[in-house]
Design an enzyme around this catalytic site. Structure first.
Site, PDB file in Angstrom:
ATOM      1  N   GLU A   1      45.391  45.796  40.678  1.00 59.88           N
ATOM      2  CA  GLU A   1      45.216  44.425  40.218  1.00 59.88           C
ATOM      3  C   GLU A   1      44.922  43.530  41.415  1.00 59.88           C
ATOM      4  OE1 GLU A   1      47.230  43.732  36.148  1.00 59.88           O
ATOM      5  OE2 GLU A   1      48.652  43.207  37.712  1.00 59.88           O
TER       6      GLU A   1
ATOM      7  N   GLY B   1      44.218  36.064  36.281  1.00 55.33           N
ATOM      8  CA  GLY B   1      44.312  34.753  35.652  1.00 55.33           C
ATOM      9  C   GLY B   1      43.247  33.773  36.115  1.00 55.33           C
TER      10      GLY B   1
HETATM   11  P1  13P Z   1      45.062  38.346  33.420  1.00 60.78           P
HETATM   12  O1  13P Z   1      44.485  39.396  32.499  1.00 60.78           O
HETATM   13  O2  13P Z   1      45.557  37.139  32.689  1.00 60.78           O
HETATM   14  O3  13P Z   1      44.128  38.042  34.549  1.00 60.78           O
HETATM   15  O4  13P Z   1      46.362  39.000  34.070  1.00 60.78           O
HETATM   16  C1  13P Z   1      46.280  40.273  34.613  1.00 60.78           C
HETATM   17  C2  13P Z   1      47.640  40.743  34.933  1.00 60.78           C
HETATM   18  O5  13P Z   1      48.297  40.199  35.795  1.00 60.78           O
HETATM   19  C3  13P Z   1      48.183  41.874  34.166  1.00 60.78           C
HETATM   20  O6  13P Z   1      49.362  42.334  34.716  1.00 60.78           O
END
Ligand code: 13P
Length: 273
Positions: free
Chosen positions: A183, A189
């Protein structure tokens, strides 16, 4: 060996138990028994019993968003592995960048030393992963670089250090219980998704590290997910990547329609749907 893709929703700090129950029921109606894919949701701690009840007997699993490494004792505010298991969890997210205090764009509510409330580091992430495994939970260990680290050309170094530290002391026979999630912090986000090829490249790097730790054969059986602004539009491209075995989905996991589409993309991307 074909890896079964895994799509997991991270609900973060969203939903009351009633709201969580309603979303879980909706997801159950859409996704129970979906072939060729595994689906999970990680609600806030207080919602876990309601969600586990709503999903009981279905193929959709429940996970926690964090865990403490002691089973019980004077650790106010913490939740242990046996507690998560008895509440109905099969998975637990470990070392999410937000728990490590690594945010793409921290808002004013986290200004100054307020960020220190999120204090995970490689050592605590490793303790949590080991605690999850001893409790019989599957840890979803999150790794990923910040924008500054990427711009400084340090992506590989950061990811390697996080993977190696996170897995320290995990026994080879526990390997297939582990899920990794790449990630990139800058993609979380922000709506700024990592390119398909780049996500594939870094997930491939994670797998090469797994191969160094446990051997190539075991590494082939371990799921490496991508997370960061996954949505219904970009999921098909991501899920077609050979090294991306599913997604850890934040914002869009709260919208049943979108989450269903992402799950379908994972099935189709792996030729299973
Ligand atoms: P988003 O999909 O909101 O970008 O978040 C990703 C996340 O942190 C999943 O653990």
């Amino acid at each position: 060996m074909a890896r079964i893709p895994f799509v997991c929703g991270n609900w973060k700090l969203n939903k009351t138990p009633d709201e969580a129950c309603a979303l879980a029921q909706d997801l159950r109606a859409r996704l129970d028994g979906a072939p060729g894919v595994e689906v999970g949701v990680c609600p806030p701690f207080v919602c876990i019993p309601a969600v586990a009840e709503a999903l009981k007997g279905s193929t959709v699993s429940v996970g926690g968003q964090d865990i403490f490494w002691m089973e019980k004792g004077a650790y106010t505010g913490e939740v242990s592995g046996p507690m998560l298991v008895s509440a109905g969890c099969r998975y637990v997210i470990v070392g999410h960048s937000e728990r490590r205090g690594r945010f793409a764009k921290p808002g004013p509510e986290l200004a100054g030393d307020l960020m220190a409330v999120f204090g995970d580091n490689d050592t605590t992430v490793n303790r949590k992963a080991l605690a999850a495994l001893s409790a019989g939970l599957r840890p979803i260990i999150c790794v990923g670089e910040t924008l500054e680290e990427r711009q400084a050309g340090r992506t590989e170094v950061v990811v390697e250090a996080q993977v190696r530290a996170g897995l320290a002391g995990v026994r080879p026979e526990q390997a297939e219980e582990v899920v990794l999630a790449y990630e990139p912090v800058w993609a979380i986000g922000t709506g700024e998704k990592c390119d398909d090829e780049e996500a594939n490249r870094v997930c491939g790097l994670v797998r090469r590290l797994l191969a160094q730790v446990w051997g190539p054969e075991k590494a082939q059986g371990i799921r490496v997910l991508y997370g960061g602004s996954v949505d219904a539009q970009n999921a098909p491209g991501l899920m077609r990547q050979s090294e991306v075995d599913g997604g850890l989905v934040g914002g869009k996991s709260l919208i049943a329609d979108d989450f269903e589409k992402i799950v379908k993309a994972a099935q189709q991307g792996k030729g299973m749907g």
